[in-house]
Write a protein that holds these residues in place. Structure first.
Motif, PDB file in Angstrom:
ATOM      1  N   HIS A 278      27.789  27.740  40.351  1.00 28.56           N
ATOM      2  CA  HIS A 278      29.205  28.109  40.309  1.00 28.56           C
ATOM      3  C   HIS A 278      29.377  29.562  39.873  1.00 28.56           C
ATOM      4  O   HIS A 278      30.212  30.281  40.425  1.00 28.56           O
ATOM      5  CB  HIS A 278      29.969  27.173  39.365  1.00 28.56           C
ATOM      6  CG  HIS A 278      30.117  25.783  39.893  1.00 28.56           C
ATOM      7  ND1 HIS A 278      31.052  25.450  40.842  1.00 28.56           N
ATOM      8  CD2 HIS A 278      29.449  24.641  39.627  1.00 28.56           C
ATOM      9  CE1 HIS A 278      30.953  24.165  41.121  1.00 28.56           C
ATOM     10  NE2 HIS A 278      29.988  23.653  40.396  1.00 28.56           N
ATOM     11  N   SER A 281      28.609  31.669  42.682  1.00 32.36           N
ATOM     12  CA  SER A 281      29.742  31.651  43.607  1.00 32.36           C
ATOM     13  C   SER A 281      30.793  32.677  43.185  1.00 32.36           C
ATOM     14  O   SER A 281      31.315  33.434  44.011  1.00 32.36           O
ATOM     15  CB  SER A 281      30.353  30.248  43.637  1.00 32.36           C
ATOM     16  OG  SER A 281      31.606  30.253  44.250  1.00 32.36           O
ATOM     17  N   GLU A 517      31.806  27.305  46.759  1.00 29.44           N
ATOM     18  CA  GLU A 517      32.637  26.310  46.072  1.00 29.44           C
ATOM     19  C   GLU A 517      33.039  25.197  47.043  1.00 29.44           C
ATOM     20  O   GLU A 517      33.194  24.041  46.644  1.00 29.44           O
ATOM     21  CB  GLU A 517      33.879  26.995  45.493  1.00 29.44           C
ATOM     22  CG  GLU A 517      34.420  26.353  44.241  1.00 29.44           C
ATOM     23  CD  GLU A 517      33.412  26.296  43.101  1.00 29.44           C
ATOM     24  OE1 GLU A 517      33.355  25.254  42.444  1.00 29.44           O
ATOM     25  OE2 GLU A 517      32.667  27.270  42.882  1.00 29.44           O
ATOM     26  N   LEU A 537      37.244  26.899  40.179  1.00 25.97           N
ATOM     27  CA  LEU A 537      38.009  26.823  41.429  1.00 25.97           C
ATOM     28  C   LEU A 537      39.236  27.737  41.377  1.00 25.97           C
ATOM     29  O   LEU A 537      39.564  28.399  42.373  1.00 25.97           O
ATOM     30  CB  LEU A 537      38.450  25.373  41.686  1.00 25.97           C
ATOM     31  CG  LEU A 537      39.163  25.127  43.016  1.00 25.97           C
ATOM     32  CD1 LEU A 537      38.243  25.442  44.184  1.00 25.97           C
ATOM     33  CD2 LEU A 537      39.656  23.691  43.112  1.00 25.97           C
ATOM     34  N   VAL A 540      38.105  31.265  41.910  1.00 28.75           N
ATOM     35  CA  VAL A 540      37.749  31.465  43.327  1.00 28.75           C
ATOM     36  C   VAL A 540      39.018  31.566  44.176  1.00 28.75           C
ATOM     37  O   VAL A 540      39.101  32.369  45.110  1.00 28.75           O
ATOM     38  CB  VAL A 540      36.830  30.317  43.824  1.00 28.75           C
ATOM     39  CG1 VAL A 540      36.664  30.359  45.333  1.00 28.75           C
ATOM     40  CG2 VAL A 540      35.465  30.413  43.151  1.00 28.75           C
TER      41      VAL A 540
END
Length: 642
Positions: A278, A281, A517, A537, A540
């Motif tokens: 993550h 990411s 993600e 999230l 992102v």
């Protein structure tokens, strides 16, 4: 060994628990809304509820009692929220008799005489790798296994639910290869926590270890007082599903004291084994944003600054007319596009989706949509989409008035309220017929469909009209430059500035910001895993919005410099094309990560991912278009035009 291999293959990518849950641990009386602890006195009855049966191979959930399991005389349905119904949850009571602190060994649940059809049905569901889902004190049943894929660092991982049975193999003793075996015995381990601050015990863990035992007993069977089983001490073989006959269902209960506090009991389910991925990411997305921000800064600071200085020097106005550049198209840059109404409707719907996602994620980050609140996420998204009809109507109507198409505001408002929801509902409704034909609990009941239609036409549509009224009443600011009567000829464009090429290229970076993600989100939806990294999230998502805005501004600037003033739809489609990449990625995911055994399952997957890609297209397109609109107004408002 076979089960372990399968578990490792379908390794769960669990999320981290919400900060609010962790903060709740030391608090004396603070718990999340709708989730309060329950204390049980010793000997008190603890209700074990049964839920659905699920499989990653079919994606079709079934009700627990669709199988010939031991059934109580009266079935009591637990009230479910909208999200639970849409997920296919059907929570009902069971025959299991659990008492707080009272251990049981090989207790008989019931004896069933299975017919040929029932044996075949069990065998089919076992082959399709169905898992059984139970609930105890709002905790889902889980099977525990040790993941030793990292040498020297064994990790205890919880898999939600437990397998209905297994296929025999040469590696499993006393089994035949290819034969299905039924897990008719379960060892239930319940962990409880005691503390002087409250009376009784709180349940903090619910583990189930299933096994298959062909039970034997002496004498005749009597349901009122079952005979003592001779197969409980071990030595009995597993229960095959080869021919009709009797199956005795049994269970063990073991109570274990635990130091886990009630507020932290979900942490084991949300074990995060992939935090590094993550973070990778996030870093990957940030690199894209920094690269684009650099380009935008360069355009804004150097190029535009130089352009403004040159264009605004009145004494060299004659030279400017002979130059090429974005100023030359000032008389056409605000000429309304083709299909202005569709652009307005799409932008309005995009703002609706954007508002829904932003508010949902804020609530999720704060911990209000934890997995303990089953169906909460789905319910929140549906209701927020309905209430976001106001900004959708406002933006759509105001943009249409800006494009001088205000005479058709009624048609525009009706389309804003019905186009996207209508397409989604049609796909959903048709799929529902097929799922209903399979007798799956994933089929939404008629009453829920009526409720969804009432939400749509009774609340969402009037709210869109309300927003449209205010949007149409609001005064439209004048464009910074006048539009010429006769359209300017667009010069021949080089190959890399052709619409198709620049649109397809424009979607690469927004998709690149989210694709890592996206893997975890797809795993949580289609491989039935918990997704709870809403903090990641949200970051992102913010990066995605910035990326869409920046890539569109950059592409729009290059387009205007090439004297092509058809930027309206290009601005929407440049960022929106990332929806195509999302759909293509979902097909790759289907072929590489999922094992699907039914045609209907593939149709379901493709249809739902088509809806998701369409929503992503509208969302990213709206962000791109609004950024482009702001950019064009800003630069043409900063130059002097004769």
């Amino acid at each position: 060994a076979d089960n372990m291999a399968r578990h490792q293959q379908q390794r769960k990518h669990h999320g981290i628990a919400a900060a609010a849950l962790l903060l709740a641990a030391p608090a004396a009386g603070f718990y999340l809304p709708g989730v309060a602890p329950q204390e049980y006195a010793t000997g008190a009855k603890v209700e074990l509820k049964v839920n659905k049966l699920t499989s990653t191979k079919t994606q079709l959930p079934y009700e627990y009692y669709s199988m010939p399991y031991c059934k109580p005389g009266a079935i009591e349905n637990v009230a479910e929220n909208l999200g639970e119904v849409l997920r296919g949850d059907r929570i009902v009571n069971s025959l299991y008799d659990l008492r707080m602190g009272v251990d049981e060994t090989c207790k008989v649940l019931c004896r069933k005489e299975l017919t040929t059809d029932e044996v075949q049905l069990f065998s089919l569901r076992v082959a399709e790798e169905y898992r059984v889902h139970w609930i105890l004190d709002n905790l889902p049943a889980a099977t525990k296994f040790v993941d030793d894929s990292v040498p020297g660092e064994p990790v205890t991982v919880y898999d939600v639910g437990f397998p209905m049975g297994f296929k025999g193999s040469t590696e499993i003793p006393s089994t035949e290869e290819g034969v299905s075996y039924l897990n008719n015995h379960v060892a239930v381990t319940i962990k409880y926590h005691k503390d002087p601050s409250f009376e009784g015990s709180r349940i903090v863990g619910f583990e189930v270890e299933p096994s298959s035992v062909k039970h034997a007993y002496s004498g005749a069977w009597n349901d009122a007082s079952p005979p003592k089983l001779t197969s409980c001490s071990g030595g009995a073989g597993p229960q095959p599903l080869t021919k009709p006959g009797e199956v005795v269902f049994t269970y063990d209960v073991k109570w274990e004291h635990s130091d886990i506090k009630w507020a932290s009991r979900w942490d084991t389910y949300l074990l995060m084994g992939d935090e590094q991925i993550h973070w990778f990411s996030i870093i990957n997305s940030l690199m894209i944003v920094l690269f684009l921000s650099g380009m935008v800064a360069m355009i804004m600071m150097r190029t535009l600054h130089r352009d403004f200085q040159r264009y605004n020097q009145l004494d060299v106005a004659e030279e400017v007319e002979e130059e090429t550049g974005w100023k030359l198209v000032h008389g056409d840059v605000f000429r309304p596009p083709a299909n202005p109404m569709l652009l307005c409707v799409s932008t309005g719907t995009g703002s609706q989706i954007l508002g829904m996602l932003m508010i949902t994620m804020v609530f999720a980050v704060l911990g209000f949509l934890s997995p303990a609140n089953r169906g909460g996420l789905m319910t929140a998204m549906v209701l927020l989409f309905v209430f976001m009809g106001v900004p959708a109507g406002f933006l759509s109507a105001h943009l249409l008035k800006t494009l001088k198409g205000g005479a058709h505001w009624k048609q525009n408002t009706v389309l804003t309220a019905t186009l996207y929801p209508g397409i989604v509902f049609t796909i959903f409704f048709v799929l529902n017929f097929f799922i209903w034909g399979e007798a799956s609990s994933g089929a939404v009941p008629f009453g829920t469909l009526v409720a969804l239609l009432l939400l749509w036409f009774g609340i969402s549509t009037p709210l869109v009209f309300l927003g449209a009224y205010f949007g149409y009443q609001r005064k439209v600011p004048d464009f910074p430059v006048r539009t010429n009567q006769i359209p300017r000829q667009v010069p021949e464009q080089v190959w890399y500035m052709q619409p198709a090429f620049s649109i397809v290229v424009g979607g690469v970076l927004p998709f690149g910001a989210v694709f890592i993600e996206l893997f975890f989100i797809l795993s949580s939806i289609w491989l039935h895993q918990f997704y709870y990294v809403f903090g990641f999230l949200f970051l992102v998502f913010v990066i995605l919005v910035i990326t869409c805005a920046e890539i569109t501004v950059v592409m729009c600037y290059f387009q205007l410099c090439a004297e092509d003033y058809h930027w309206w739809w290009r601005g929407f489609l440049t960022a929106g094309s990332s929806g195509l990449y999302l759909f293509a990625y979902s097909i790759v995911y289907l072929s590489t990560k999922m094992v699907v055994v039914r045609a209907l399952s593939i149709v379901m997957y493709v249809s739902y991912m088509l809806i998701a890609a369409y929503a992503f297209f509208i969302l990213t397109g709206t962000v791109g278009f609004l950024a482009c609109f702001w950019f064009v107004r800003t630069i043409y408002g900063s130059v002097k035009v004769e």
